[in-house]
Design a protein around this motif. Structure first.
Motif, PDB file in Angstrom:
ATOM      1  N   GLY A  64     -11.015  22.119 -14.431  1.00 56.91           N
ATOM      2  CA  GLY A  64     -11.799  22.022 -15.647  1.00 56.91           C
ATOM      3  C   GLY A  64     -12.480  20.678 -15.766  1.00 56.91           C
ATOM      4  O   GLY A  64     -12.339  19.807 -14.899  1.00 56.91           O
ATOM      5  N   HIS A  65     -13.250  20.532 -16.846  1.00 56.05           N
ATOM      6  CA  HIS A  65     -13.928  19.276 -17.170  1.00 56.05           C
ATOM      7  C   HIS A  65     -13.668  18.954 -18.636  1.00 56.05           C
ATOM      8  O   HIS A  65     -13.738  19.839 -19.479  1.00 56.05           O
ATOM      9  CB  HIS A  65     -15.445  19.397 -16.972  1.00 56.05           C
ATOM     10  N   THR A  66     -13.361  17.709 -18.918  1.00 56.74           N
ATOM     11  CA  THR A  66     -13.218  17.233 -20.276  1.00 56.74           C
ATOM     12  C   THR A  66     -14.030  15.959 -20.394  1.00 56.74           C
ATOM     13  O   THR A  66     -13.762  14.989 -19.679  1.00 56.74           O
ATOM     14  CB  THR A  66     -11.731  16.956 -20.624  1.00 56.74           C
ATOM     15  N   ASP A  67     -15.027  15.966 -21.272  1.00 56.38           N
ATOM     16  CA  ASP A  67     -15.895  14.801 -21.468  1.00 56.38           C
ATOM     17  C   ASP A  67     -16.448  14.272 -20.142  1.00 56.38           C
ATOM     18  O   ASP A  67     -16.453  13.068 -19.892  1.00 56.38           O
ATOM     19  CB  ASP A  67     -15.157  13.689 -22.218  1.00 56.38           C
ATOM     20  N   GLY A  68     -16.868  15.181 -19.258  1.00 56.85           N
ATOM     21  CA  GLY A  68     -17.452  14.786 -17.975  1.00 56.85           C
ATOM     22  C   GLY A  68     -16.437  14.397 -16.922  1.00 56.85           C
ATOM     23  O   GLY A  68     -16.794  14.037 -15.807  1.00 56.85           O
ATOM     24  N   ASP A  69     -15.162  14.453 -17.268  1.00 52.59           N
ATOM     25  CA  ASP A  69     -14.094  14.087 -16.343  1.00 52.59           C
ATOM     26  C   ASP A  69     -13.520  15.354 -15.712  1.00 52.59           C
ATOM     27  O   ASP A  69     -12.992  16.220 -16.418  1.00 52.59           O
ATOM     28  CB  ASP A  69     -12.992  13.330 -17.103  1.00 52.59           C
ATOM     29  N   ASP A  86      10.428  23.676 -12.963  1.00 47.89           N
ATOM     30  CA  ASP A  86       9.108  23.875 -12.377  1.00 47.89           C
ATOM     31  C   ASP A  86       8.386  22.536 -12.445  1.00 47.89           C
ATOM     32  O   ASP A  86       8.704  21.680 -13.281  1.00 47.89           O
ATOM     33  CB  ASP A  86       8.303  24.913 -13.170  1.00 47.89           C
ATOM     34  N   LEU A  87       7.386  22.348 -11.595  1.00 43.76           N
ATOM     35  CA  LEU A  87       6.611  21.107 -11.570  1.00 43.76           C
ATOM     36  C   LEU A  87       5.146  21.424 -11.835  1.00 43.76           C
ATOM     37  O   LEU A  87       4.585  22.328 -11.223  1.00 43.76           O
ATOM     38  CB  LEU A  87       6.751  20.414 -10.208  1.00 43.76           C
ATOM     39  N   THR A  88       4.555  20.679 -12.757  1.00 47.12           N
ATOM     40  CA  THR A  88       3.118  20.744 -13.011  1.00 47.12           C
ATOM     41  C   THR A  88       2.549  19.359 -12.755  1.00 47.12           C
ATOM     42  O   THR A  88       3.055  18.366 -13.293  1.00 47.12           O
ATOM     43  CB  THR A  88       2.818  21.180 -14.457  1.00 47.12           C
ATOM     44  N   ILE A  89       1.522  19.299 -11.914  1.00 49.59           N
ATOM     45  CA  ILE A  89       0.863  18.026 -11.621  1.00 49.59           C
ATOM     46  C   ILE A  89      -0.544  18.115 -12.186  1.00 49.59           C
ATOM     47  O   ILE A  89      -1.312  19.012 -11.821  1.00 49.59           O
ATOM     48  CB  ILE A  89       0.825  17.726 -10.112  1.00 49.59           C
ATOM     49  N   ARG A  90      -0.873  17.196 -13.074  1.00 50.61           N
ATOM     50  CA  ARG A  90      -2.200  17.146 -13.698  1.00 50.61           C
ATOM     51  C   ARG A  90      -2.954  15.966 -13.097  1.00 50.61           C
ATOM     52  O   ARG A  90      -2.498  14.828 -13.169  1.00 50.61           O
ATOM     53  CB  ARG A  90      -2.041  16.977 -15.207  1.00 50.61           C
ATOM     54  N   TYR A  91      -4.073  16.262 -12.454  1.00 42.94           N
ATOM     55  CA  TYR A  91      -4.908  15.254 -11.801  1.00 42.94           C
ATOM     56  C   TYR A  91      -6.107  14.960 -12.699  1.00 42.94           C
ATOM     57  O   TYR A  91      -6.830  15.878 -13.084  1.00 42.94           O
ATOM     58  CB  TYR A  91      -5.409  15.768 -10.452  1.00 42.94           C
ATOM     59  N   SER A  92      -6.345  13.698 -13.012  1.00 40.41           N
ATOM     60  CA  SER A  92      -7.505  13.318 -13.823  1.00 40.41           C
ATOM     61  C   SER A  92      -8.514  12.574 -12.962  1.00 40.41           C
ATOM     62  O   SER A  92      -8.146  11.912 -11.994  1.00 40.41           O
ATOM     63  CB  SER A  92      -7.066  12.447 -14.997  1.00 40.41           C
ATOM     64  N   GLY A  93      -9.784  12.698 -13.332  1.00 43.33           N
ATOM     65  CA  GLY A  93     -10.835  12.022 -12.569  1.00 43.33           C
ATOM     66  C   GLY A  93     -10.901  12.488 -11.132  1.00 43.33           C
ATOM     67  O   GLY A  93     -11.009  11.679 -10.212  1.00 43.33           O
ATOM     68  N   VAL A  94     -10.865  13.796 -10.919  1.00 42.56           N
ATOM     69  CA  VAL A  94     -10.855  14.357  -9.562  1.00 42.56           C
ATOM     70  C   VAL A  94     -12.223  14.159  -8.910  1.00 42.56           C
ATOM     71  O   VAL A  94     -13.248  14.551  -9.456  1.00 42.56           O
ATOM     72  CB  VAL A  94     -10.472  15.848  -9.578  1.00 42.56           C
TER      73      VAL A  94
END
Length: 156
Positions: A64-69, A86-94
């Motif tokens: 997804g995109h949030t504010d262009g990120d 369970d493991l969730t990995i959230r990557y920002s600024g991909v």
């Protein structure tokens, strides 16, 4: 992977994070905060820990995109005989994401179980490579956040 060894052998697989673990003290200072915390968690490369990433099962990759990120969220499901969460990995600024072999519509379940992963400093923040039985995922991003959540394991 640069430091972690994952090799197919006649008996199965040889997975060895020893060289990476030896490099972590030098690498950690160059990693973004979330990536550094995840990589240096004492349980991350402990073969006897319930938070050791081996045998987690890729379930879903959401983009997804949030504010262009640009961001990605990678959901990995537990294996009841090894994990309690369970493991969730959230990557920002991909800035880059590569799935090998390519998976249509972010269907990453065909990658099968995780063997090991490696997080390294990168000009864009960090790179995270996850090697699985059926392929690999490499994501370059500003930072990542790893969140463990209680899993439904009927035997525990």
């Amino acid at each position: 992977m640069r430091y972690i060894r994952v090799e197919r052998t006649s008996d199965g697989y040889c997975i060895d994070p020893t060289d990476y673990i030896a490099q972590l003290p030098q690498l950690a200072g160059s990693l973004p905060a979330g990536a550094g915390a995840f990589a240096t968690d004492p349980q991350h490369y402990d073969f006897h820990s319930t938070r050791f990433v081996k045998n987690l099962k890729p379930q879903k990759l959401v983009a997804g995109h949030t504010d262009g990120d640009a961001w990605l969220e990678f959901q990995l499901r537990h294996n009841c005989w090894r994990h309690e969460e369970d493991l969730t990995i959230r990557y920002s600024g991909v800035s880059r994401a590569v799935i090998h072999p390519p998976a249509g519509n972010h269907d990453i379940q065909g990658l099968q179980e995780v063997l090991l992963d490696e997080i390294l400093p990168h000009n864009d923040g960090c790179s995270h490579e996850i090697v699985c039985l059926g392929g690999s995922v490499t994501i370059v991003c500003n930072d990542l956040t790893a969140t463990w959540t209680k899993a439904d394991c009927p035997d525990r």
